[in-house]
Motif scaffolding. Structure first.
Motif, mmCIF file in Angstrom:
data_model
loop_
_atom_site.group_PDB
_atom_site.id
_atom_site.type_symbol
_atom_site.label_atom_id
_atom_site.label_comp_id
_atom_site.label_asym_id
_atom_site.label_seq_id
_atom_site.Cartn_x
_atom_site.Cartn_y
_atom_site.Cartn_z
ATOM 1 N N GLU A 25 1.035 8.334 -0.878
ATOM 2 C CA GLU A 25 1.202 7.821 -2.251
ATOM 3 C C GLU A 25 1.238 6.245 -2.185
ATOM 4 O OE1 GLU A 25 4.079 9.848 -4.767
ATOM 5 O OE2 GLU A 25 3.306 11.839 -3.796
ATOM 6 N N LEU A 26 0.424 5.597 -2.980
ATOM 7 C CA LEU A 26 0.271 4.052 -3.050
ATOM 8 C C LEU A 26 1.006 3.655 -4.434
ATOM 9 C CD1 LEU A 26 0.082 1.329 -1.684
ATOM 10 C CD2 LEU A 26 -2.494 1.639 -2.702
ATOM 11 N N ASP A 27 2.149 3.418 -4.464
ATOM 12 C CA ASP A 27 2.752 2.939 -5.725
ATOM 13 C C ASP A 27 3.909 1.702 -5.427
ATOM 14 O OD1 ASP A 27 5.144 4.237 -4.542
ATOM 15 O OD2 ASP A 27 5.151 5.824 -5.915
ATOM 16 N N ALA A 31 3.947 0.448 -2.003
ATOM 17 C CA ALA A 31 2.888 -0.740 -1.812
ATOM 18 C C ALA A 31 3.262 -2.116 -0.915
ATOM 19 C CB ALA A 31 2.766 -1.401 -3.074
ATOM 20 N N LEU A 53 -9.415 5.533 1.916
ATOM 21 C CA LEU A 53 -8.634 5.933 0.888
ATOM 22 C C LEU A 53 -8.661 7.560 0.888
ATOM 23 C CD1 LEU A 53 -8.681 3.005 -1.228
ATOM 24 C CD2 LEU A 53 -7.261 3.280 0.466
ATOM 25 N N LEU A 56 -5.486 9.293 0.373
ATOM 26 C CA LEU A 56 -4.801 8.792 -0.857
ATOM 27 C C LEU A 56 -4.518 9.899 -1.968
ATOM 28 C CD1 LEU A 56 -3.253 6.176 -1.206
ATOM 29 C CD2 LEU A 56 -5.120 5.352 -2.655
ATOM 30 N N CYS A 59 -2.180 6.850 -6.630
ATOM 31 C CA CYS A 59 -2.433 5.241 -6.672
ATOM 32 C C CYS A 59 -2.261 4.677 -8.142
ATOM 33 C CB CYS A 59 -3.783 4.736 -6.141
ATOM 34 S SG CYS A 59 -3.854 2.990 -6.030
ATOM 35 N N GLY A 63 -0.589 -0.540 -6.514
ATOM 36 C CA GLY A 63 -1.471 -0.172 -5.557
ATOM 37 C C GLY A 63 -2.791 -0.697 -5.612
ATOM 38 N N LEU A 90 -9.632 8.123 -8.633
ATOM 39 C CA LEU A 90 -9.746 6.676 -8.392
ATOM 40 C C LEU A 90 -10.836 5.874 -8.482
ATOM 41 C CD1 LEU A 90 -7.671 4.708 -7.523
ATOM 42 C CD2 LEU A 90 -7.873 5.042 -5.062
#
Length: 118
Positions: A25-27, A31, A53, A56, A59, A63, A90
């Motif tokens: 998880e990109l948050d 980040a 990605l 992933l 996001c 992110g 995404l």
């Protein structure tokens, strides 16, 4: 509630090409980890950076801001950047906000590495 997890695996691929495999998880919590990894990548005009990605799972806007920062850093270095393995969700976000005009997308990391081979 558990904290989001993000892993970043850096893999050199010869001729200055570097693959960063981003998983999780990109948050706003994770980040900074990706930012640190991106800052540590040596960039050169005769190299290339691929962000895989495909792993992933989430996001958020933080992110996306990190990814835009990576674009600016690679542009300043004259180093091509490609994003690979984006989920349909995404991809839709990137198209909606116009980032499909900024980034180069590839279905897989291997496709991106081949496209950026010198």
């Amino acid at each position: 509630m558990t904290e989001p997890i993000l892993t970043v695996d850096q893999q050199p691929h010869g001729a200055g090409r570097i693959l960063l495999k981003v998983t999780g998880e990109l948050d706003h919590h994770t980040a900074p980890r990706l930012s640190r990894e991106l800052t540590s990548v040596p960039l050169a005009p005769d190299g290339a950076l691929v962000l895989d990605l495909s792993g992933l799972t989430y996001c958020d806007s933080t992110g996306i801001t990190v990814l835009v920062g990576a674009y600016h850093r690679t542009e300043a270095a004259g180093c091509p950047l490609a994003l690979a393995g984006l989920s349909p969700d995404l991809t839709r976000v990137f198209h909606t906000v116009g980032l499909d005009q900024v980034f180069t997308f590839h279905p897989t990391a291997d496709d991106a590495l081949r496209a950026l081979a010198h």
